[in-house]
Design an enzyme around this catalytic site. Structure first.
Site, PDB file in Angstrom:
ATOM      1  N   CYS A   1      -3.048   1.582   6.855  1.00  0.00           N
ATOM      2  CA  CYS A   1      -3.291   1.056   8.210  1.00  0.00           C
ATOM      3  C   CYS A   1      -3.825   2.139   9.124  1.00  0.00           C
ATOM      4  CB  CYS A   1      -1.998   0.531   8.800  1.00  0.00           C
ATOM      5  SG  CYS A   1      -1.269  -0.719   7.795  1.00  0.00           S
TER       6      CYS A   1
ATOM      7  N   GLU B   1       4.823  -3.260  12.355  1.00  0.00           N
ATOM      8  CA  GLU B   1       3.786  -2.252  12.105  1.00  0.00           C
ATOM      9  C   GLU B   1       2.596  -3.027  11.553  1.00  0.00           C
ATOM     10  OE1 GLU B   1       3.885   0.753  12.960  1.00  0.00           O
ATOM     11  OE2 GLU B   1       6.011   1.133  13.239  1.00  0.00           O
TER      12      GLU B   1
ATOM     13  N   GLY C   1       2.557  -5.137   7.891  1.00  0.00           N
ATOM     14  CA  GLY C   1       1.540  -5.972   7.260  1.00  0.00           C
ATOM     15  C   GLY C   1       0.486  -6.366   8.281  1.00  0.00           C
TER      16      GLY C   1
ATOM     17  N   ASN D   1       0.814  -1.226   0.000  1.00  0.00           N
ATOM     18  CA  ASN D   1       0.000   0.000   0.000  1.00  0.00           C
ATOM     19  C   ASN D   1       0.850   1.280   0.000  1.00  0.00           C
ATOM     20  OD1 ASN D   1       0.822  -0.381   2.628  1.00  0.00           O
ATOM     21  ND2 ASN D   1      -1.104   0.245   3.555  1.00  0.00           N
TER      22      ASN D   1
ATOM     23  N   GLU E   1       8.575   3.826  13.929  1.00  0.00           N
ATOM     24  CA  GLU E   1       9.316   4.197  12.720  1.00  0.00           C
ATOM     25  C   GLU E   1       9.133   5.683  12.508  1.00  0.00           C
ATOM     26  OE1 GLU E   1       7.602   1.701   9.673  1.00  0.00           O
ATOM     27  OE2 GLU E   1       9.039   0.122  10.091  1.00  0.00           O
TER      28      GLU E   1
END
Ligand code: SIN
Length: 480
Positions: free
Chosen positions: A285, A251, A228, A151, A459
């Site tokens: 997400c 993540e 993912g 994505n 991150e």
């Protein structure tokens, strides 16, 4: 015109064709764009060995020297932004304007972390006895492996690779099988920028589990990072810790609430909801998954949203002015169709949309659902599509309770003009990121990451660099 691109894998500074290849599709048309190497366990081990050989030399460079290469890489990315955006759009389906935004977002990590690496300070700790002196120093963790999602074909790579490289680590990347071309374009620009062989390696594959297994279990890899699904992340995390106790960054999925309180600026809330919900056709997400609206303004907000949403232009991302592209694959479309059908059968109403879009097999019409209840899957599960379910609440306590009633805790959003409520709710919400009166927040300086089953680690920002550094305590003894 189709952008030019490399279609071979990149290991130890060499382009590798591989014996087998797999097809990459354009999600807007299902046409084949390219064939790339379908590599496996043996090539992954080779890439890890190359990264291991390259590590001492890269780690020994002064941070300033690494930063110069990263700056050159950033400059090349920015100079090539139109081609990169077209590539992101072609293989990922993202509208061109959004893809250009992602390319700049992706490049920003290279610039920022190159600069930040110069500030990877340790500490001097006041001693406990006159005979000793204490310090801590920060050192690169070693060879890193990363598995990235489709994505954000570029930004999710650089959000991992830039802090790793800045810290002095080397990296082996497995891009997703849907969007490997952007990763290879990145490697091409890294090579031009002067990255030494083995420092950044790209293993393309259609067999994610074979490559992932080696990455998780290799004792040469000291850090593993994955973006993912929570389901896959749990397995990979367990494999990493269970085999070699390597450091893991995850993540994972989200179920972001976006709360609209009655005291909110409604136009701002509608704008924020659209930005958050429909970014990348709902496939991020941090997209608002469900929209919680206070009873007193529920009808007014629903009407405004249902008026604005059909104006979003749907079509192939590569076409001018498109705001909603295709979903990534057939499975994604089927999931969205199923979730909406279930909600409608259980009493929800589609104010707009509620069906596939005529633009093609993988397009879904931007949808607003009202009369959604807490038990419906559109509230409890991540939709990953352009569907906005509206849930009614009566009190602040109820809103917070619905928002927190999920195993996930990545992002949350709320709209209010009351500063005390803003603090109160921000503190009570269980998520790693909270955005007040704004539907979008991602950039390179912030710590991106989740609470609960949404992940481990951060991150971006200073926290993102720390992920790739080991802290070492050093005792100087023997002082008289
Ligand atoms: C994601 O969907 O994981 C990334 C979204 C972002 O960086 O804003």
């Amino acid at each position: 015109m189709s952008p030019t691109f490399r279609s071979d894998a990149y290991i130890d500074g060499k382009w590798r064709a591989g014996a087998k290849r797999f097809e990459v599709f354009n999600p807007a048309t299902q046409a084949v764009i390219a064939e790339v190497p379908d590599l496996g366990a043996a090539e992954t081990e080779e890439a890890i060995a190359a990264a291991h050989r390259a590590f001492p030399g890269w780690a020994a460079k002064a941070a300033k020297e690494r930063a110069q290469i990263m700056r050159a890489w950033f400059d090349l990315m920015m100079a090539d932004i139109d081609r990169l955006a077209r590539l992101i759009s072609l293989e990922g389906g993202k509208p061109l304007a959004e893809a250009k935004g992602e390319a700049a977002y992706g490049a920003s990590f290279m610039e920022w972390y190159g600069e930040e690496a110069k500030r990877a300070y340790g500490r001097v700790i006041p001693t406990t006895t006159p005979t000793r002196r204490y310090v801590t120093i920060k050192q690169p963790i070693g060879v890193c492996a990363a598995v990235t999602p489709w994505n954000f074909p570029m930004a999710m790579i650089t959000r991992k690779a830039a802090p790793a490289l800045a810290a002095g680590c080397t990296i082996v990347l497995k891009p997703p099988h849907q969007t490997p071309l952007t990763a290879l374009a990145l490697a091409e620009l890294g090579e031009k920028a002067g990255l030494p062989a083995g420092v950044f390696n790209v293993v393309t594959t259609a067999n994610a589990s074979a490559v992932g297994k080696i990455m998780c279990e290799s004792n040469l890899v000291r850090h593993f990072s994955f973006t993912g699904s929570t389901e896959v992340g749990k397995k990979l995390g367990a494999a990493c810790v269970g085999s070699t106790v390597k450091k893991v960054a995850l993540e994972l999925g989200g179920n972001a609430p976006l709360i609209v309180f009655a005291d909110a600026d409604l136009d701002l809330a509608v704008k924020g909801a659209i930005l958050s919900k429909f970014r990348n056709a709902g496939q991020t997400c941090v997209c608002a998954n469900r929209i919680l609206v206070e009873d007193a303004i529920y009808n007014a907000f629903s009407m405004k949203l249902a008026d604005a949403v059909p104006k979003l232009k749907v079509g192939p991302g590569i076409e001018d002015g498109v705001e909603i592209g295709p979903l990534i694959d057939q499975k994604a479309i089927e999931k969205v169709e199923r979730m909406v059908a279930e909600a409608l059968a259980s009493g929800a109403t589609a104010l707009t949309g509620g069906k596939k879009h005529p633009a093609g097999a993988q397009f879904y019409t931007p949808t607003v659902l009202t009369n959604v209840t807490r038990d419906m899957r559109v509230n409890t599960e991540e939709i990953f599509g352009p569907v906005a379910p509206l849930i009614r609440f009566k009190t602040e306590d109820e809103a917070v309770s619905i928002a927190n009633d999920t195993p996930f805790g990545l992002a949350s959003y709320f709209f209010t003009k009351d500063v005390h409520r803003a603090w109160r709710v921000a503190e009570r919400i269980e998520s790693g990121m909270v955005s007040i009166n704004d539907g979008i927040f991602s950039n390179e300086v912030i710590p991106f990451g989740g609470w609960k089953e949404s992940g481990l680690g951060r991150e971006g920002g200073v926290e993102g660099l720390d992920e790739y550094l080991e802290s070492k305590f050093v005792n100087f003894g023997g002082f008289a």
